[in-house]
Design a protein around this motif. Structure first.
Motif, PDB file in Angstrom:
ATOM      1  N   LEU A  21      74.749  -0.649  77.196  1.00 25.43           N
ATOM      2  CA  LEU A  21      75.038  -0.830  78.616  1.00 25.43           C
ATOM      3  C   LEU A  21      73.759  -1.114  79.383  1.00 25.43           C
ATOM      4  N   LYS A  22      73.848  -1.952  80.408  1.00 24.86           N
ATOM      5  CA  LYS A  22      72.705  -2.232  81.262  1.00 24.86           C
ATOM      6  C   LYS A  22      72.354  -0.994  82.077  1.00 24.86           C
ATOM      7  N   GLU A  23      71.099  -0.942  82.537  1.00 23.25           N
ATOM      8  CA  GLU A  23      70.647   0.162  83.391  1.00 23.25           C
ATOM      9  C   GLU A  23      71.559   0.265  84.602  1.00 23.25           C
ATOM     10  N   GLY A  24      71.893   1.494  84.960  1.00 21.63           N
ATOM     11  CA  GLY A  24      72.710   1.730  86.140  1.00 21.63           C
ATOM     12  C   GLY A  24      74.207   1.761  85.878  1.00 21.63           C
ATOM     13  N   MET A  25      74.635   1.340  84.691  1.00 29.84           N
ATOM     14  CA  MET A  25      76.055   1.379  84.358  1.00 29.84           C
ATOM     15  C   MET A  25      76.431   2.802  83.926  1.00 29.84           C
ATOM     16  N   LEU A  26      77.586   3.256  84.338  1.00 29.83           N
ATOM     17  CA  LEU A  26      78.065   4.574  83.915  1.00 29.83           C
ATOM     18  C   LEU A  26      78.330   4.564  82.425  1.00 29.83           C
ATOM     19  N   ASN A  27      77.939   5.650  81.752  1.00 32.69           N
ATOM     20  CA  ASN A  27      78.117   5.761  80.311  1.00 32.69           C
ATOM     21  C   ASN A  27      78.760   7.116  80.010  1.00 32.69           C
ATOM     22  N   PRO A  28      80.094   7.198  80.121  1.00 33.08           N
ATOM     23  CA  PRO A  28      80.756   8.492  79.928  1.00 33.08           C
ATOM     24  C   PRO A  28      80.557   9.063  78.522  1.00 33.08           C
ATOM     25  N   GLU A  29      80.424   8.210  77.540  1.00 38.51           N
ATOM     26  CA  GLU A  29      80.202   8.691  76.171  1.00 38.51           C
ATOM     27  C   GLU A  29      78.862   9.429  76.076  1.00 38.51           C
ATOM     28  N   ALA A  30      77.822   8.848  76.638  1.00 34.95           N
ATOM     29  CA  ALA A  30      76.505   9.492  76.610  1.00 34.95           C
ATOM     30  C   ALA A  30      76.507  10.784  77.421  1.00 34.95           C
ATOM     31  N   THR A  31      77.216  10.786  78.546  1.00 37.04           N
ATOM     32  CA  THR A  31      77.320  11.997  79.370  1.00 37.04           C
ATOM     33  C   THR A  31      77.994  13.119  78.588  1.00 37.04           C
ATOM     34  N   THR A  32      79.044  12.796  77.868  1.00 33.72           N
ATOM     35  CA  THR A  32      79.743  13.786  77.044  1.00 33.72           C
ATOM     36  C   THR A  32      78.828  14.321  75.949  1.00 33.72           C
ATOM     37  N   ILE A  33      78.048  13.449  75.342  1.00 25.96           N
ATOM     38  CA  ILE A  33      77.104  13.877  74.301  1.00 25.96           C
ATOM     39  C   ILE A  33      76.078  14.844  74.879  1.00 25.96           C
TER      40      ILE A  33
ATOM     41  N   LEU B 289      75.427  23.504  72.979  1.00 28.50           N
ATOM     42  CA  LEU B 289      74.872  23.976  71.706  1.00 28.50           C
ATOM     43  C   LEU B 289      73.437  24.475  71.857  1.00 28.50           C
ATOM     44  N   GLY B 290      72.923  24.428  73.092  1.00 28.83           N
ATOM     45  CA  GLY B 290      71.589  24.961  73.346  1.00 28.83           C
ATOM     46  C   GLY B 290      70.474  23.929  73.320  1.00 28.83           C
ATOM     47  N   TYR B 291      70.801  22.657  73.269  1.00 32.20           N
ATOM     48  CA  TYR B 291      69.782  21.606  73.252  1.00 32.20           C
ATOM     49  C   TYR B 291      69.632  20.999  74.639  1.00 32.20           C
ATOM     50  N   ASP B 292      68.392  20.818  75.071  1.00 30.36           N
ATOM     51  CA  ASP B 292      68.118  20.224  76.370  1.00 30.36           C
ATOM     52  C   ASP B 292      67.846  18.732  76.174  1.00 30.36           C
ATOM     53  N   VAL B 293      68.869  17.919  76.339  1.00 33.96           N
ATOM     54  CA  VAL B 293      68.773  16.476  76.123  1.00 33.96           C
ATOM     55  C   VAL B 293      68.973  15.770  77.455  1.00 33.96           C
ATOM     56  N   LYS B 294      68.124  14.785  77.730  1.00 33.73           N
ATOM     57  CA  LYS B 294      68.217  14.001  78.966  1.00 33.73           C
ATOM     58  C   LYS B 294      68.283  12.513  78.629  1.00 33.73           C
ATOM     59  N   ASN B 295      68.936  11.774  79.490  1.00 34.52           N
ATOM     60  CA  ASN B 295      68.972  10.312  79.409  1.00 34.52           C
ATOM     61  C   ASN B 295      69.518   9.784  78.077  1.00 34.52           C
ATOM     62  N   ALA B 296      70.574  10.388  77.577  1.00 30.19           N
ATOM     63  CA  ALA B 296      71.199   9.899  76.343  1.00 30.19           C
ATOM     64  C   ALA B 296      71.780   8.508  76.594  1.00 30.19           C
ATOM     65  N   LYS B 297      71.712   7.674  75.585  1.00 32.44           N
ATOM     66  CA  LYS B 297      72.276   6.327  75.645  1.00 32.44           C
ATOM     67  C   LYS B 297      73.035   6.071  74.354  1.00 32.44           C
ATOM     68  N   THR B 298      74.034   5.241  74.443  1.00 34.01           N
ATOM     69  CA  THR B 298      74.777   4.869  73.246  1.00 34.01           C
ATOM     70  C   THR B 298      74.581   3.382  72.985  1.00 34.01           C
ATOM     71  N   VAL B 299      74.601   3.022  71.710  1.00 30.04           N
ATOM     72  CA  VAL B 299      74.424   1.638  71.281  1.00 30.04           C
ATOM     73  C   VAL B 299      75.456   1.353  70.204  1.00 30.04           C
ATOM     74  N   ASP B 300      76.138   0.215  70.331  1.00 23.68           N
ATOM     75  CA  ASP B 300      77.029  -0.240  69.269  1.00 23.68           C
ATOM     76  C   ASP B 300      76.252  -1.223  68.399  1.00 23.68           C
ATOM     77  N   ILE B 301      76.341  -1.054  67.082  1.00 21.25           N
ATOM     78  CA  ILE B 301      75.665  -1.953  66.153  1.00 21.25           C
ATOM     79  C   ILE B 301      76.726  -2.703  65.360  1.00 21.25           C
ATOM     80  N   ILE B 302      76.647  -4.016  65.419  1.00 21.37           N
ATOM     81  CA  ILE B 302      77.586  -4.880  64.713  1.00 21.37           C
ATOM     82  C   ILE B 302      76.782  -5.637  63.658  1.00 21.37           C
ATOM     83  N   LYS B 303      77.198  -5.537  62.396  1.00 25.95           N
ATOM     84  CA  LYS B 303      76.496  -6.211  61.303  1.00 25.95           C
ATOM     85  C   LYS B 303      77.449  -7.152  60.586  1.00 25.95           C
TER      86      LYS B 303
END
Length: 88
Positions: free
Chosen positions: A11-23, A30-44
């Motif tokens: 996703l481009k910067e500024g686009m909502l990413n509900p999958e990353a927010t859920t992660i 689970l006790g992990y401090d994670v910020k700015n998660a992003k998701t990427v789809d890889i097609i091969k």
């Protein structure tokens, strides 16, 4: 010649990413401090042709027409001739 193709779609910067927010939220539970998660789809996939640049142009067309939405996605294309891949 056979080429290995990899397309990374994100996703481009500024686009909502509900999958990353859920992660992020799940990892926080689970006790992990994670910020700015992003998701990427890889097609091969593989394509056959003689000209690497012509293959790349075809893959760009595929991205623009089907594999992603250029309005909200960025994509990165990697084209590797099979005979130059590691272990070949």
């Amino acid at each position: 010649m056979i080429f290995d193709i990899e397309v990374k779609v994100s996703l481009k910067e500024g686009m909502l990413n509900p999958e990353a927010t859920t992660i992020e939220r799940s990892l926080a539970l689970l006790g992990y401090d994670v910020k700015n998660a992003k998701t990427v789809d890889i097609i091969k996939f593989q394509m056959e042709g003689e000209d690497r640049e012509a293959i790349r142009e075809d893959v760009v067309d595929m991205c623009e027409r089907l594999l992603c939405n250029p309005v909200i996605h960025n994509y990165k294309i990697t084209v590797i001739p099979q005979n130059s891949a590691c272990g070949a």
